[in-house]
Design a protein around this motif. Structure first.
Motif: not given
Length: 359
Positions: A69-70, A245-249, A251-259, A132-140
């Motif tokens: 995920m992420h 993207h903020v919440l998922g990347g 706090f490691n929340l599941p993508h589809a459920q967060t959406h 993509e996620t690196k060091d707890g941060q998600k960038t697009t």
């Protein structure tokens, strides 16, 4: 008619039941003969099925089943080494957004042709976007080269998709279309696709919940997901996708459920500034009575999905952190991004409240 620009994304789409069996033919058409097959650990049996279908036609370079995920960068780097060491000349990803995201990440780094075989309704396969996620941060980032070159939609692969996953990935797809309706560079072609995509999914998801093995409903949902994916890949997204993207990347929340949880609240936030778009969205949602926020609340309750971020493991103390992150970087949105109402939006989503148009 307002002025507009429309640049359709290139790519081949094959849609039907049983289309996974055309993979050997698709590879032959592209003069490719040594694919790597990607999956998550949970879906490795589907990857092995692809390997069986390809047996006797091409040499499979190997199965890489660590998609996550992420799209963590460290997983991608490991997969690139795996593909290179096996001499792969192409990528076949089978699964949902995690696996297809990995395929896109490998493809943009190696220029290998990517054939995506989606098994959910998330829509990543139709976009030139990579998160993509690196060091707890998600960038697009977005690049035409990220878009899979071939997408194989096989209704049969969705027939056993768990109802809960069907529901949340379907709402994830609707989110793409909903934000496309008020995108900065929207156009009439994408608006038509968005409304049709929402209509197809909003009508089929409740039927899938009631009758999971309904082939017409499954086919309709996959069709809707394709349309919504095109929307995501063609115009820019706004507050909803930024928050997810903020919440998922972070706090490691599941993508589809967060959406799924965020969508009605994000639409409620923007609604006052985009009345025409909201009216079009409402028309595509059953039981909306002309109110898109109501229509989304009704749909989510009807398909019995989780409504609160706290159910996904987010802490109440994270609400302020998320609000700070959401307003940190400037991005386009039809309504000005302001911390107090954004914090209240996140709080309501955390608590699992129905969305209300009073933010």
């Amino acid at each position: 008619m307002e002025a507009f620009e429309y640049s359709p994304n290139p790519g081949r789409v094959v849609f039907n039941s049983g289309t996974i069996k055309t993979l050997p033919e698709e590879l032959k058409r592209l003069h490719l003969a040594k694919p790597i097959i990607l999956s998550t650990a949970e879906q490795v049996d589907q990857a092995k099925n692809v390997e069986t279908i390809l047996s006797g036609h091409v040499e499979v370079a190997g199965i890489y089943s660590n998609a996550a995920m992420h799209t963590p960068v460290e997983v991608t780097e490991d997969a690139v080494k795996f593909a290179s060491s096996r001499g792969a000349d192409s990528i076949i990803s089978i699964g949902g957004g995690s696996t297809i995201g990995l395929g896109k990440a490998i493809s943009i780094r190696t220029s290998l042709h990517h054939l995506a075989v989606p098994t959910t309704y998330a829509g990543s396969e139709m976009t030139p976007i990579l998160g993509e996620t690196k060091d707890g941060q998600k960038t697009t980032r977005s690049d035409p080269k990220i878009l899979p070159g071939t997408v194989i939609y096989d209704v049969d692969l969705t027939m056993t998709l768990p109802v809960w996953l069907s529901s949340v990935s379907g709402i994830n797809a609707i989110a793409h279309a909903a934000e496309a309706l008020y995108a900065q560079k929207r156009n009439p072609i994408i608006e038509l696709m968005a409304q049709e995509g929402v209509r197809a999914l909003a009508s089929s998801l409740p039927e899938i919940v009631a009758t999971p093995d309904s082939r017409p409903a499954r086919s309709q949902a996959l069709y809707g997901a394709w349309l919504c994916g095109i929307c995501l890949g063609s115009v820019g997204m706004s507050i909803h996708h930024k928050l997810c993207h903020v919440l998922g990347g972070s706090f490691n929340l599941p993508h589809a459920q967060t959406h799924t949880i965020i969508l009605p609240h994000a639409i409620a936030y923007n609604a006052p500034k985009v009345p025409e778009a909201i009216e079009k969205l409402a028309k595509a949602l059953p039981d909306s009575d002309g109110d898109a926020v109501k229509g989304l609340n009704v749909l989510l309750n009807k398909i019995k999905v989780q409504r609160g971020l706290r159910e996904l493991g987010m802490k109440e103390s994270d609400v302020d952190v998320a609000a700070d992150l959401a307003v940190r970087n400037a991005y386009w949105n039809p309504r000005k991004i302001e911390r107090d109402p954004i914090r209240e939006l996140i709080r309501r989503a955390w608590a699992g409240e129905d969305a209300r148009s009073d933010l």
